[in-house]
Write a protein that holds these residues in place. Sequence first.
Motif, PDB file in Angstrom:
ATOM      1  N   VAL A 146       0.862  -1.171   0.000  1.00 12.47           N
ATOM      2  CA  VAL A 146       0.000   0.000   0.000  1.00 12.47           C
ATOM      3  C   VAL A 146       0.904   1.228   0.000  1.00 12.47           C
ATOM      4  O   VAL A 146       1.995   1.210   0.573  1.00 12.47           O
ATOM      5  CB  VAL A 146      -0.948   0.015   1.221  1.00 12.47           C
ATOM      6  N   THR A 147       0.470   2.265  -0.683  1.00 11.93           N
ATOM      7  CA  THR A 147       1.186   3.536  -0.683  1.00 11.93           C
ATOM      8  C   THR A 147       0.319   4.570   0.013  1.00 11.93           C
ATOM      9  O   THR A 147      -0.827   4.803  -0.396  1.00 11.93           O
ATOM     10  CB  THR A 147       1.501   3.996  -2.120  1.00 11.93           C
ATOM     11  N   LEU A 148       0.833   5.164   1.068  1.00 11.22           N
ATOM     12  CA  LEU A 148       0.089   6.173   1.804  1.00 11.22           C
ATOM     13  C   LEU A 148       0.387   7.553   1.236  1.00 11.22           C
ATOM     14  O   LEU A 148       1.475   7.803   0.711  1.00 11.22           O
ATOM     15  CB  LEU A 148       0.465   6.129   3.286  1.00 11.22           C
ATOM     16  N   SER A 149      -0.588   8.428   1.345  1.00  6.44           N
ATOM     17  CA  SER A 149      -0.411   9.796   0.851  1.00  6.44           C
ATOM     18  C   SER A 149      -1.303  10.737   1.640  1.00  6.44           C
ATOM     19  O   SER A 149      -2.316  10.321   2.223  1.00  6.44           O
ATOM     20  CB  SER A 149      -0.746   9.897  -0.646  1.00  6.44           C
ATOM     21  N   GLY A 150      -0.908  12.003   1.649  1.00  5.05           N
ATOM     22  CA  GLY A 150      -1.720  13.029   2.273  1.00  5.05           C
ATOM     23  C   GLY A 150      -2.038  12.734   3.732  1.00  5.05           C
ATOM     24  O   GLY A 150      -1.169  12.407   4.531  1.00  5.05           O
ATOM     25  N   THR A 151      -3.332  12.828   4.069  1.00  7.30           N
ATOM     26  CA  THR A 151      -3.750  12.670   5.460  1.00  7.30           C
ATOM     27  C   THR A 151      -3.692  11.228   5.951  1.00  7.30           C
ATOM     28  O   THR A 151      -3.879  10.978   7.143  1.00  7.30           O
ATOM     29  CB  THR A 151      -5.187  13.200   5.640  1.00  7.30           C
ATOM     30  N   SER A 152      -3.448  10.279   5.049  1.00  7.79           N
ATOM     31  CA  SER A 152      -3.330   8.888   5.493  1.00  7.79           C
ATOM     32  C   SER A 152      -1.928   8.565   5.997  1.00  7.79           C
ATOM     33  O   SER A 152      -1.711   7.526   6.637  1.00  7.79           O
ATOM     34  CB  SER A 152      -3.688   7.932   4.350  1.00  7.79           C
ATOM     35  N   GLN A 153      -0.955   9.451   5.718  1.00  8.49           N
ATOM     36  CA  GLN A 153       0.407   9.212   6.172  1.00  8.49           C
ATOM     37  C   GLN A 153       0.517   9.414   7.675  1.00  8.49           C
ATOM     38  O   GLN A 153      -0.160  10.263   8.253  1.00  8.49           O
ATOM     39  CB  GLN A 153       1.374  10.123   5.427  1.00  8.49           C
ATOM     40  N   TRP A 154       1.389   8.649   8.298  1.00  3.99           N
ATOM     41  CA  TRP A 154       1.489   8.636   9.753  1.00  3.99           C
ATOM     42  C   TRP A 154       2.094   9.908  10.323  1.00  3.99           C
ATOM     43  O   TRP A 154       2.046  10.135  11.529  1.00  3.99           O
ATOM     44  CB  TRP A 154       2.289   7.423  10.214  1.00  3.99           C
ATOM     45  N   SER A 155       2.645  10.734   9.466  1.00  4.72           N
ATOM     46  CA  SER A 155       3.160  12.027   9.919  1.00  4.72           C
ATOM     47  C   SER A 155       2.057  13.071   9.992  1.00  4.72           C
ATOM     48  O   SER A 155       2.285  14.200  10.443  1.00  4.72           O
ATOM     49  CB  SER A 155       4.269  12.516   8.975  1.00  4.72           C
ATOM     50  N   ASP A 156       0.850  12.712   9.554  1.00  5.46           N
ATOM     51  CA  ASP A 156      -0.301  13.611   9.635  1.00  5.46           C
ATOM     52  C   ASP A 156      -1.031  13.332  10.947  1.00  5.46           C
ATOM     53  O   ASP A 156      -1.563  12.249  11.154  1.00  5.46           O
ATOM     54  CB  ASP A 156      -1.247  13.395   8.449  1.00  5.46           C
ATOM     55  N   PHE A 157      -1.050  14.323  11.834  1.00  2.48           N
ATOM     56  CA  PHE A 157      -1.642  14.141  13.151  1.00  2.48           C
ATOM     57  C   PHE A 157      -3.036  14.766  13.248  1.00  2.48           C
ATOM     58  O   PHE A 157      -3.529  15.044  14.335  1.00  2.48           O
ATOM     59  CB  PHE A 157      -0.745  14.763  14.227  1.00  2.48           C
ATOM     60  N   SER A 158      -3.675  14.988  12.105  1.00  2.00           N
ATOM     61  CA  SER A 158      -4.971  15.663  12.114  1.00  2.00           C
ATOM     62  C   SER A 158      -6.097  14.776  12.625  1.00  2.00           C
ATOM     63  O   SER A 158      -7.199  15.253  12.896  1.00  2.00           O
ATOM     64  CB  SER A 158      -5.314  16.141  10.695  1.00  2.00           C
ATOM     65  N   GLY A 159      -5.825  13.484  12.747  1.00  2.00           N
ATOM     66  CA  GLY A 159      -6.858  12.595  13.264  1.00  2.00           C
ATOM     67  C   GLY A 159      -7.387  11.609  12.252  1.00  2.00           C
ATOM     68  O   GLY A 159      -8.171  10.718  12.583  1.00  2.00           O
ATOM     69  N   THR A 160      -6.964  11.725  10.978  1.00  2.00           N
ATOM     70  CA  THR A 160      -7.483  10.821   9.947  1.00  2.00           C
ATOM     71  C   THR A 160      -6.552   9.638   9.684  1.00  2.00           C
ATOM     72  O   THR A 160      -6.997   8.608   9.177  1.00  2.00           O
ATOM     73  CB  THR A 160      -7.709  11.584   8.626  1.00  2.00           C
ATOM     74  N   SER A 161      -5.269   9.773   9.998  1.00  4.20           N
ATOM     75  CA  SER A 161      -4.365   8.647   9.779  1.00  4.20           C
ATOM     76  C   SER A 161      -4.399   7.711  10.984  1.00  4.20           C
ATOM     77  O   SER A 161      -4.563   8.152  12.127  1.00  4.20           O
ATOM     78  CB  SER A 161      -2.931   9.150   9.547  1.00  4.20           C
ATOM     79  N   ASN A 162      -4.233   6.419  10.724  1.00  2.00           N
ATOM     80  CA  ASN A 162      -4.318   5.420  11.793  1.00  2.00           C
ATOM     81  C   ASN A 162      -3.290   4.321  11.553  1.00  2.00           C
ATOM     82  O   ASN A 162      -3.562   3.360  10.833  1.00  2.00           O
ATOM     83  CB  ASN A 162      -5.722   4.829  11.860  1.00  2.00           C
ATOM     84  N   PRO A 163      -2.103   4.438  12.124  1.00  7.56           N
ATOM     85  CA  PRO A 163      -1.058   3.430  11.916  1.00  7.56           C
ATOM     86  C   PRO A 163      -1.489   2.035  12.336  1.00  7.56           C
ATOM     87  O   PRO A 163      -1.149   1.045  11.680  1.00  7.56           O
ATOM     88  CB  PRO A 163       0.096   3.938  12.777  1.00  7.56           C
ATOM     89  N   VAL A 164      -2.231   1.932  13.429  1.00  6.11           N
ATOM     90  CA  VAL A 164      -2.644   0.616  13.927  1.00  6.11           C
ATOM     91  C   VAL A 164      -3.517  -0.097  12.904  1.00  6.11           C
ATOM     92  O   VAL A 164      -3.342  -1.288  12.633  1.00  6.11           O
ATOM     93  CB  VAL A 164      -3.384   0.753  15.271  1.00  6.11           C
ATOM     94  N   ALA A 165      -4.449   0.625  12.298  1.00  5.03           N
ATOM     95  CA  ALA A 165      -5.343   0.017  11.312  1.00  5.03           C
ATOM     96  C   ALA A 165      -4.563  -0.452  10.086  1.00  5.03           C
ATOM     97  O   ALA A 165      -4.827  -1.531   9.542  1.00  5.03           O
ATOM     98  CB  ALA A 165      -6.429   1.018  10.902  1.00  5.03           C
ATOM     99  N   VAL A 166      -3.603   0.347   9.633  1.00  3.86           N
ATOM    100  CA  VAL A 166      -2.809  -0.024   8.461  1.00  3.86           C
ATOM    101  C   VAL A 166      -1.989  -1.275   8.750  1.00  3.86           C
ATOM    102  O   VAL A 166      -1.908  -2.194   7.923  1.00  3.86           O
ATOM    103  CB  VAL A 166      -1.888   1.140   8.034  1.00  3.86           C
ATOM    104  N   VAL A 167      -1.374  -1.318   9.915  1.00  4.03           N
ATOM    105  CA  VAL A 167      -0.561  -2.480  10.285  1.00  4.03           C
ATOM    106  C   VAL A 167      -1.429  -3.727  10.418  1.00  4.03           C
ATOM    107  O   VAL A 167      -1.041  -4.819   9.995  1.00  4.03           O
ATOM    108  CB  VAL A 167       0.210  -2.207  11.593  1.00  4.03           C
ATOM    109  N   GLU A 168      -2.614  -3.594  10.978  1.00  3.21           N
ATOM    110  CA  GLU A 168      -3.502  -4.755  11.114  1.00  3.21           C
ATOM    111  C   GLU A 168      -3.926  -5.282   9.749  1.00  3.21           C
ATOM    112  O   GLU A 168      -4.040  -6.495   9.549  1.00  3.21           O
ATOM    113  CB  GLU A 168      -4.733  -4.378  11.947  1.00  3.21           C
TER     114      GLU A 168
END
Length: 316
Positions: A146-168
């Motif tokens: 998967v390629t993350l971009s924009g608000t899905s990247q883990w460096s985005d702390f706005s509340g829309t990215s979720n590292p745990v969900a991506v890893v699962e």
Amino acid sequence: MPQLTPAQARVINPVLTSIAQGYQNSEMIGSALFPQVAVGTRAGNIITFGKESFMQYADLARAPGSATKRVQFGYSGAPFALVDYSLEGSLPIEVLQEGLASDKGFSIDGAQIALKSVQDIMALRLEIAQATLATTAANYGSSNKVTLSGTSQWSDFSGTSNPVAVVETAKDSIRQQTGKRPNVMVIGAQVFKALIQHPVIIDRVKYTGRDVPTVELLSALFGVRVVVGDGIKSTDAGVFSDVWGKHAVLAYTETSPLAAMGTPTFGYTYNLGGYPLVEEPYYERNSKTWYFPVTRAEAPVIAGATAGYLITNAVA
């Protein structure tokens, strides 16, 4: 004509070769994905593993007199070729302490200094090769990346990215294809930096009594052994960058050294048996320096691509 003594005739120095083979650079983490395995030749075919090598078969019962079911683990896949890498460590006589110098002109301590410098350089070269192989999207199937971009990247702390969900999602993809959950997650230094500041991670670990998430806490949270790649590389122009970039790789891999290429795993580093080796040191009068030639013959390979999952551009 006088005969050469065994020591004079020897091409490979067994003591220094043993030192070189036992050396490990703790900063290099590529072996977490590509454990070393010895091979007897410089070329051959990669022992590749499909999903049948990882999963348990059903209906193994046999009736009296009936044929016994057979299964083959791994098959001969794409060819591999080990590459010889050679470099000489130098030890000027000026740096030798007289009390440590042997009758040969150098001490084992001095030789270790020269060998360490060489091994560090070669270890970084291998680390770069392993990282490049593991983070190249073309090496994975469509369901294993998967390629993350924009608000899905883990460096985005706005509340829309979720590292745990991506890893699962990554863990479940590997499990569904191999029947095994990944046991290691390699992340770049910038990814680690973002994760320990991410609100989702902070919220998950706030009851542990730790103000800042650690590698151990991330491992517990994600359910895999998290390994951080801190290695740095530089261009000839002096431009520095992280070896493992801004990516994350999850994999099921046999992390212990293996005696043979017969265990289903994400990858290996094929290493020619008996290597690295150190030739007999030689002294050059013009530079007044001892030289220690070191040679390695190795190549990292992906053996079971379905046992890995690549998260590209995990951070911006």
